[in-house]
Design a protein around this motif. Structure first.
Motif: not given
Length: 171
Positions: A74-94
């Motif tokens: 469950a997430c909440k963020h601004s439009r500017r943080q879309v890349a950051q959120e997705l990169e965190i998930i991918i970079d950790h192996g998800g």
């Protein structure tokens, strides 16, 4: 080629594909318009075939393969943080399977993403920018869910921790 035969070929192409196939690619291979392929996909789905439409193209879910672990964030963020959120998930192996929002009128809205690399993220963000579209979480003030695939519970916990540290994870 008869429609029934074309749909059989379409299904076979999806089964053999190692990566998503775009409607344009399938149309070219079958010698028909992209709109015919879209209609064929709809008819196959109505017949019970589970076909995902992702930003990269059409895919069939993996069958007879050990299923990865999945979890929901469950997430909440601004439009500017879309890349950051997705990169965190991918970079950790998800792998980001989808995004889900709860619309006040329509109920649950789910969009398949199938993002598993930084390139997938870049393509997704470019599509958002080039289309002028907003992420679907705009209807919920940034609140949304992601179904993620992970190789282990440990990786899922690491992703949760990194999203929490970034102020994105909803507790």
């Amino acid at each position: 080629m008869e429609a029934k035969e074309r749909r059989a070929q379409l299904l076979n192409a999806l089964r053999q594909a190692k990566e998503p196939l775009t409607g344009s690619t399938l149309a070219r291979e079958m010698g028909v318009s992209r709109q015919i392929i879209v209609g064929d996909i709809a008819i196959l789905r109505a017949a019970g075939v589970n076909i995902y439409a992702t930003p990269q193209g059409y895919v069939l879910p993996m069958e007879n393969v050990s299923q990865p672990l999945t979890g929901t964030l469950a997430c909440k963020h601004s439009r500017r943080q879309v890349a950051q959120e997705l990169e965190i998930i991918i970079d950790h192996g998800g792998k980001v399977r989808d995004v889900i929002v709860e619309h006040p009128v329509y109920g649950e809205i789910r969009a398949n993403l199938m993002l598993s690399s930084r390139r997938d993220i870049a393509d997704f963000l470019a599509a958002l920018t080039n289309s002028g579209a907003e992420p679907i979480s705009i209807v919920t003030g940034g609140v949304h869910l992601h179904t993620v695939e992970v190789p282990s519970e440990e990786v899922f916990r690491e992703i949760e921790g990194a999203l929490k540290a970034a102020g994105i994870l909803i507790h």
